[in-house]
Scaffold this motif. Sequence first.
Motif, PDB file in Angstrom:
ATOM      1  N   PHE A 218       0.821  -1.211   0.000  1.00 24.09           N
ATOM      2  CA  PHE A 218       0.000   0.000   0.000  1.00 24.09           C
ATOM      3  C   PHE A 218       0.858   1.266   0.000  1.00 24.09           C
ATOM      4  O   PHE A 218       0.561   2.231  -0.722  1.00 24.09           O
ATOM      5  N   SER A 219       1.927   1.291   0.785  1.00 27.02           N
ATOM      6  CA  SER A 219       2.798   2.471   0.761  1.00 27.02           C
ATOM      7  C   SER A 219       3.553   2.562  -0.562  1.00 27.02           C
ATOM      8  O   SER A 219       3.888   3.659  -1.021  1.00 27.02           O
ATOM      9  N   CYS A 220       3.790   1.411  -1.179  1.00 24.96           N
ATOM     10  CA  CYS A 220       4.414   1.398  -2.507  1.00 24.96           C
ATOM     11  C   CYS A 220       3.515   2.118  -3.509  1.00 24.96           C
ATOM     12  O   CYS A 220       3.975   2.981  -4.271  1.00 24.96           O
ATOM     13  N   VAL A 221       2.236   1.773  -3.515  1.00 20.24           N
ATOM     14  CA  VAL A 221       1.289   2.440  -4.409  1.00 20.24           C
ATOM     15  C   VAL A 221       1.204   3.928  -4.078  1.00 20.24           C
ATOM     16  O   VAL A 221       1.144   4.782  -4.971  1.00 20.24           O
ATOM     17  N   ASP A 222       1.229   4.253  -2.790  1.00 24.64           N
ATOM     18  CA  ASP A 222       1.106   5.646  -2.374  1.00 24.64           C
ATOM     19  C   ASP A 222       2.266   6.492  -2.899  1.00 24.64           C
ATOM     20  O   ASP A 222       2.102   7.689  -3.150  1.00 24.64           O
TER      21      ASP A 222
ATOM     22  N   GLY B 233       9.337  11.452  -8.532  1.00 21.12           N
ATOM     23  CA  GLY B 233      10.591  11.533  -7.802  1.00 21.12           C
ATOM     24  C   GLY B 233      10.631  10.650  -6.581  1.00 21.12           C
ATOM     25  O   GLY B 233      11.689  10.444  -5.996  1.00 21.12           O
ATOM     26  N   ASN B 234       9.486  10.092  -6.198  1.00 21.62           N
ATOM     27  CA  ASN B 234       9.420   9.193  -5.039  1.00 21.62           C
ATOM     28  C   ASN B 234       9.357   7.762  -5.548  1.00 21.62           C
ATOM     29  O   ASN B 234       8.287   7.273  -5.900  1.00 21.62           O
ATOM     30  N   HIS B 235      10.507   7.102  -5.615  1.00 28.99           N
ATOM     31  CA  HIS B 235      10.582   5.731  -6.130  1.00 28.99           C
ATOM     32  C   HIS B 235       9.919   5.665  -7.517  1.00 28.99           C
ATOM     33  O   HIS B 235       8.907   5.007  -7.721  1.00 28.99           O
ATOM     34  N   ASP B 236      10.538   6.361  -8.459  1.00 29.36           N
ATOM     35  CA  ASP B 236       9.930   6.513  -9.787  1.00 29.36           C
ATOM     36  C   ASP B 236       9.655   5.192 -10.482  1.00 29.36           C
ATOM     37  O   ASP B 236       8.735   5.099 -11.298  1.00 29.36           O
ATOM     38  N   ILE B 237      10.432   4.168 -10.192  1.00 30.28           N
ATOM     39  CA  ILE B 237      10.224   2.897 -10.880  1.00 30.28           C
ATOM     40  C   ILE B 237       8.890   2.253 -10.496  1.00 30.28           C
ATOM     41  O   ILE B 237       8.396   1.368 -11.181  1.00 30.28           O
ATOM     42  N   TYR B 238       8.277   2.722  -9.398  1.00 30.68           N
ATOM     43  CA  TYR B 238       6.965   2.202  -9.012  1.00 30.68           C
ATOM     44  C   TYR B 238       5.849   2.701  -9.926  1.00 30.68           C
ATOM     45  O   TYR B 238       4.762   2.119  -9.956  1.00 30.68           O
ATOM     46  N   ARG B 239       6.098   3.792 -10.642  1.00 28.34           N
ATOM     47  CA  ARG B 239       5.051   4.417 -11.455  1.00 28.34           C
ATOM     48  C   ARG B 239       4.899   3.674 -12.777  1.00 28.34           C
ATOM     49  O   ARG B 239       5.845   3.526 -13.536  1.00 28.34           O
ATOM     50  N   SER B 240       3.688   3.235 -13.057  1.00 28.78           N
ATOM     51  CA  SER B 240       3.426   2.515 -14.301  1.00 28.78           C
ATOM     52  C   SER B 240       2.984   3.482 -15.393  1.00 28.78           C
ATOM     53  O   SER B 240       2.375   4.517 -15.103  1.00 28.78           O
ATOM     54  N   PRO B 241       3.267   3.168 -16.653  1.00 32.32           N
ATOM     55  CA  PRO B 241       2.770   4.003 -17.752  1.00 32.32           C
ATOM     56  C   PRO B 241       1.239   4.038 -17.759  1.00 32.32           C
ATOM     57  O   PRO B 241       0.575   3.082 -17.349  1.00 32.32           O
ATOM     58  N   ASP B 242       0.687   5.129 -18.256  1.00 31.33           N
ATOM     59  CA  ASP B 242      -0.761   5.314 -18.224  1.00 31.33           C
ATOM     60  C   ASP B 242      -1.524   4.276 -19.046  1.00 31.33           C
ATOM     61  O   ASP B 242      -2.695   4.016 -18.787  1.00 31.33           O
ATOM     62  N   ASP B 243      -0.883   3.695 -20.062  1.00 28.49           N
ATOM     63  CA  ASP B 243      -1.596   2.753 -20.922  1.00 28.49           C
ATOM     64  C   ASP B 243      -1.394   1.298 -20.494  1.00 28.49           C
ATOM     65  O   ASP B 243      -1.812   0.382 -21.185  1.00 28.49           O
TER      66      ASP B 243
END
Length: 637
Positions: free
Chosen positions: A86-90, A96-106
Amino acid sequence: MRLRSVLILLWASGMAVSQPVWPPGEPSSSKIFNDRKTETFRHGVREEWGYETPQVDSLVVIHPRNPVAKNAPLYVVLHSAGHDVFSCVDCTKTVGNHDIYRSPDDHYALYLDCRKNRRDWWWGGMHPRDKGLKDRNSGGNTMPVEKRVIDSVRWAIKRFKIDPERVYLSGNSMGGSGTLGIGMRHGDVFAAIKANVPAGVEHVAERLFFPPREIPAGRVLPDPPICLNYSAQNDGWSAGHGGFFEAMEKRRYALMLYWGPFGHANNSERIKTVNDLIDSFDWLSVRKDEAYPVFTKASSNNTLPWPDNLKSTEAGQVNGYFRWKTRQDTAEALEISLFLATPERLKTRFAIPEEVVADVSLRRLQSFRLSPGEEFRWEFGKVRGDGRVDEGGLITIPRLRVTGRPAMLRIRSGKESGAASQQPATRRVVEGKGWRVDRAQPEKTGRPRVLLIGDSILSGYRKAVIKSLEGVADVDTWVNPHWQSENTNALLADLLEKNGPYDVVHFNMGLHGWSEGRIKKGTFRPLTKAYVEVLKGKLPSARLIWANSTPVTRKGDTSRLDPEVNPVIVRHNMMADEVMREAGVPVSDFYALLAGRRNLAKGDRFHWTGPAYSLLGKTASSSILFALKLEDERPSS
């Protein structure tokens, strides 16, 4: 029956009715987070995973920003030791906060957890600082949490109708260690993986039996995914990367490794101030159902700082400039276009070499298969040779010279006497004399197909383009006397229907439309726009390039422009350029190229001499190669 089996059976059968089961049912929560539908699922375990007692876990699925019916890609995330699911998703709320956690919009995104249940810690892996993990999780057998990760991915693929050929695994720190350990073992699931400052390489070394271990007799590991890894020599967690690189090289596994003194960082922009290559390769365009090359012993590799130069302040890379595109993978032949990123396409502080020498091995072959010990023939540009498949079934060609210009690597069984596509393409005239369609032969080489459209000016430079693209693309030409009209658009549609598809179309139409009355007032733009729409409609995947019309000089006086015809040409070029700009079609500016070189004109007003046609051919070839390179890097360099 063992106690563990009894407990799991009782729990799953409903005797413990408050406990979730596997597979997950409906989401326990659903909300909009970061403008994307986000669902949480709770679930139990499968007996096959091997847990000693039942447990409950949570996973989070984030939907694409725009709803997709099916075949969207999946981005899988393993969190670090400082987070749970849950904190990973948050973290994804803030760039800039653990950018690799962010998935592309598509993409769909799947976030998993290893924090709630202590037996799952470190994603089933280990590190030197925890003897208990090392004792419990070492060896080649996967742990229950690893099996849970893989089954969760397969569940998501089925439930959300994911494209199974486009599933990607990522992780930071502890999650980076898990990404290497779980991802590299499961090339049958993941197309590519990316690890940000992985906290240890012991997990992957154990699961892949890296030296001094050996893969047990009878154990078959699938070809691993392409691996991207960025680590810092001044990060204590990066210890062991020298051995990791050596093992990947020895096994001929695909690796792009980036480093620099950026510590245990998770902010991509800050890391890129030290090494700006970490996001330069489009790893999310890799497909699991496409063959890929493995580059080893590359002359462009920088010297690793591990293990003896950890105080180095230098950034570096391994295999960071290679790009490719698989063109043909059939039972008869394999063809892959190989090339380097160029300074024009890749802006970086690194000095990209003009040529790199490397051994090239082929993995994930789909249809082209050779048995261990079988001979094969290969051709790369003007170089060719023979080889033999190694005992592991791997095809390797040593010391290929790769440059920024795409060159086709062709491989065929050594049993063949020769293959047509190894020879320069012959030509086949389809219709007419002078005004005609001229097609390349053979027509099924696996190389990209290019169509040149133009008038008599094209007749002057077509051979230069064909020669320039020889071995890289098969070029068809349509030399015609047409101008903007509904009839021309209908002819174009018919030609594309009969002769397509094409990967690139370089087209021109202009000199024959200068006469008054041929193009009715107010129709030039809409007819030109309709022409482009025919191209896009018939060739939705093709890249288009417009060539504007060349200058018209005075008859017998090439130093001056024709006062009657040239203003019409300029006007038509301006209107056509507007149409192309709106349509997103790049322009080969033939007019500007020759306007200052009127001494190269032939003197009959419209036509030019050989040196001028050479310039036009070079310009057209360059723009076509650029378009092909763009396409290559979407798959992938």
